[in-house]
Design an enzyme around this catalytic site. Structure first.
Site, PDB file in Angstrom:
ATOM      1  N   LYS A  10       0.822  -1.215   0.000  1.00 50.71           N
ATOM      2  CA  LYS A  10       0.000   0.000   0.000  1.00 50.71           C
ATOM      3  C   LYS A  10       0.858   1.269   0.000  1.00 50.71           C
ATOM      4  O   LYS A  10       2.064   1.219   0.276  1.00 50.71           O
ATOM      5  CB  LYS A  10      -0.931  -0.035   1.218  1.00 50.71           C
ATOM      6  CG  LYS A  10      -1.911  -1.221   1.176  1.00 50.71           C
ATOM      7  CD  LYS A  10      -2.927  -1.140   2.301  1.00 50.71           C
ATOM      8  CE  LYS A  10      -3.887  -2.315   2.240  1.00 50.71           C
ATOM      9  NZ  LYS A  10      -4.949  -2.191   3.269  1.00 50.71           N
ATOM     10  N   TYR A  50     -12.352  -2.374  -3.790  1.00 49.43           N
ATOM     11  CA  TYR A  50     -12.899  -2.500  -2.438  1.00 49.43           C
ATOM     12  C   TYR A  50     -14.433  -2.474  -2.441  1.00 49.43           C
ATOM     13  O   TYR A  50     -15.027  -2.085  -1.427  1.00 49.43           O
ATOM     14  CB  TYR A  50     -12.344  -1.389  -1.553  1.00 49.43           C
ATOM     15  CG  TYR A  50     -10.910  -1.646  -1.102  1.00 49.43           C
ATOM     16  CD1 TYR A  50     -10.587  -2.763  -0.336  1.00 49.43           C
ATOM     17  CD2 TYR A  50      -9.882  -0.769  -1.422  1.00 49.43           C
ATOM     18  CE1 TYR A  50      -9.284  -3.007   0.088  1.00 49.43           C
ATOM     19  CE2 TYR A  50      -8.575  -0.999  -0.993  1.00 49.43           C
ATOM     20  CZ  TYR A  50      -8.294  -2.124  -0.236  1.00 49.43           C
ATOM     21  OH  TYR A  50      -7.007  -2.363   0.195  1.00 49.43           O
ATOM     22  N   ASN A 113      -1.939  -0.036   6.715  1.00 47.75           N
ATOM     23  CA  ASN A 113      -1.425  -1.306   7.254  1.00 47.75           C
ATOM     24  C   ASN A 113      -0.504  -2.031   6.265  1.00 47.75           C
ATOM     25  O   ASN A 113      -0.395  -3.253   6.296  1.00 47.75           O
ATOM     26  CB  ASN A 113      -2.584  -2.194   7.736  1.00 47.75           C
ATOM     27  CG  ASN A 113      -3.554  -2.555   6.630  1.00 47.75           C
ATOM     28  OD1 ASN A 113      -3.395  -2.119   5.494  1.00 47.75           O
ATOM     29  ND2 ASN A 113      -4.543  -3.365   6.950  1.00 47.75           N
ATOM     30  N   HIS A 116      -2.014  -5.469   1.392  1.00 47.25           N
ATOM     31  CA  HIS A 116      -3.297  -6.160   1.221  1.00 47.25           C
ATOM     32  C   HIS A 116      -3.033  -7.588   0.755  1.00 47.25           C
ATOM     33  O   HIS A 116      -2.081  -7.824   0.001  1.00 47.25           O
ATOM     34  CB  HIS A 116      -4.129  -5.434   0.149  1.00 47.25           C
ATOM     35  CG  HIS A 116      -5.320  -6.218  -0.295  1.00 47.25           C
ATOM     36  ND1 HIS A 116      -6.510  -6.195   0.389  1.00 47.25           N
ATOM     37  CD2 HIS A 116      -5.490  -7.100  -1.315  1.00 47.25           C
ATOM     38  CE1 HIS A 116      -7.358  -7.027  -0.207  1.00 47.25           C
ATOM     39  NE2 HIS A 116      -6.757  -7.572  -1.235  1.00 47.25           N
ATOM     40  N   GLU A 127      -9.335  -9.438  -7.936  1.00 48.50           N
ATOM     41  CA  GLU A 127      -8.415  -8.344  -7.602  1.00 48.50           C
ATOM     42  C   GLU A 127      -7.240  -8.270  -8.573  1.00 48.50           C
ATOM     43  O   GLU A 127      -6.852  -7.177  -8.992  1.00 48.50           O
ATOM     44  CB  GLU A 127      -7.930  -8.520  -6.164  1.00 48.50           C
ATOM     45  CG  GLU A 127      -9.055  -8.269  -5.162  1.00 48.50           C
ATOM     46  CD  GLU A 127      -8.734  -8.690  -3.740  1.00 48.50           C
ATOM     47  OE1 GLU A 127      -9.608  -8.513  -2.880  1.00 48.50           O
ATOM     48  OE2 GLU A 127      -7.617  -9.195  -3.491  1.00 48.50           O
TER      49      GLU A 127
HETATM   50  P1  CMP Z   1      -7.247  -4.842   3.312  1.00 52.02           P
HETATM   51  O1  CMP Z   1      -6.663  -6.180   3.570  1.00 52.02           O
HETATM   52  O2  CMP Z   1      -6.685  -4.036   2.222  1.00 52.02           O
HETATM   53  O3  CMP Z   1      -8.828  -4.993   3.073  1.00 52.02           O
HETATM   54  C1  CMP Z   1      -9.766  -3.993   3.424  1.00 52.02           C
HETATM   55  C2  CMP Z   1      -9.125  -2.843   4.096  1.00 52.02           C
HETATM   56  O4  CMP Z   1     -10.011  -1.973   4.765  1.00 52.02           O
HETATM   57  C3  CMP Z   1      -8.234  -3.376   5.196  1.00 52.02           C
HETATM   58  O5  CMP Z   1      -7.101  -3.992   4.658  1.00 52.02           O
HETATM   59  C4  CMP Z   1      -7.995  -2.137   6.023  1.00 52.02           C
HETATM   60  O6  CMP Z   1      -6.928  -1.356   5.509  1.00 52.02           O
HETATM   61  C5  CMP Z   1      -9.310  -1.414   5.848  1.00 52.02           C
HETATM   62  N1  CMP Z   1     -10.106  -1.577   7.042  1.00 52.02           N
HETATM   63  C6  CMP Z   1     -10.762  -2.667   7.436  1.00 52.02           C
HETATM   64  N2  CMP Z   1     -11.409  -2.446   8.604  1.00 52.02           N
HETATM   65  C7  CMP Z   1     -11.137  -1.179   8.930  1.00 52.02           C
HETATM   66  C8  CMP Z   1     -11.516  -0.359  10.007  1.00 52.02           C
HETATM   67  N3  CMP Z   1     -12.327  -0.806  10.973  1.00 52.02           N
HETATM   68  N4  CMP Z   1     -11.046   0.898  10.030  1.00 52.02           N
HETATM   69  C9  CMP Z   1     -10.250   1.364   9.036  1.00 52.02           C
HETATM   70  N5  CMP Z   1      -9.855   0.626   7.959  1.00 52.02           N
HETATM   71  C10 CMP Z   1     -10.303  -0.629   7.924  1.00 52.02           C
END
Ligand code: CMP
Length: 139
Positions: A10, A50, A113, A116, A127
Site C-alpha cells: 500500500k 474494495y 497497514n 493487502h 483483484e
Molecule cells: P485490506 O486487507 O486491504 O482490506 C480492506 C481494508 O479496509 C483493510 O485492509 C484495512 O486497511 C481497511 N479496514 C478494514 N477495517 C477497517 C476499520 N475498521 N477501520 C479502518 N480501515 C479498515
C-alpha cells in the site's frame, strides 16, 4: 485451495520505501512472484477493488489513502496461497498482528497497514484482474 493469490503493497509502505524489503520478505517465505507492477490506482479502480466495503464508515478514507500514491501489485504462487499469505502478513490491525508479520513490522494503523492480501481464491482472481492482463501473469 489454489496456488495463486494477489497482494498489494500500500501507499504508506511504498512512501517509506519498504516495498523491496517486503517483496524480499515474501520471497524468503516461499512465495514466487509471477506478476509484478508499480502503479497508481484511480479512484474508480479503488472503488472496484474494495466494492465489498462500500457503505462502511472506513470506505471513503480507504479510497483516499489507496489513491494517495503508488502501490506495488503482485500475483504470488505458493501451496494453498491465500491462507499462506494471510498468515505471513498478519491481522488487519498492526497492533494485533503477530510478531514478525509484515503488518507488525511495517504497518501503522488499520487503514495504513502496509499490505493487502486476498481473502479467497475468487477474490484473488477479481483483484488481480483489476491490475493485470492475462499475458502479464507468468505461469
Ligand atoms: P485490506 O486487507 O486491504 O482490506 C480492506 C481494508 O479496509 C483493510 O485492509 C484495512 O486497511 C481497511 N479496514 C478494514 N477495517 C477497517 C476499520 N475498521 N477501520 C479502518 N480501515 C479498515
Amino acid at each position: 485451495m489454489g496456488n495463486l493469490t494477489f497482494t498489494m503493497i500500500k501507499p504508506d509502505a511504498v512512501r517509506a520505501e519498504k516495498h523491496a524489503e517486503i517483496l524480499a520478505h515474501l520471497v524468503r517465505n516461499g512465495f514466487k512472484i509471477v506478476a509484478l507492477k508499480m502503479t497508481c490506482m484511480s479512484r474508480n479502480d479503488a472503488k472496484r477493488f474494495y466494492a465489498v466495503h462500500r457503505g462502511k464508515p472506513f470506505f471513503e478514507p480507504l479510497l483516499d489513502f489507496m489513491t494517495s500514491g503508488p502501490v506495488v501489485a503482485a500475483v504470488l504462487e505458493h501451496e494453498d496461497a491465500v491462507a499462506a499469505l494471510r498468515k505471513v502478513i498478519g491481522a488487519t490491525d498492526p497492533a494485533e498482528a503477530a510478531e514478525g508479520t509484515v503488518r507488525k513490522l511495517y504497518g501503522t494503523n488499520k487503514t495504513q497497514n502496509a499490505i493487502h492480501a486476498s481473502d479467497s481464491d475468487e477474490n484473488a482472481r477479481y483483484e488481480w484482474s483489476i491490475h493485470f492482463t492475462e499475458k502479464e501473469i507468468m505461469l
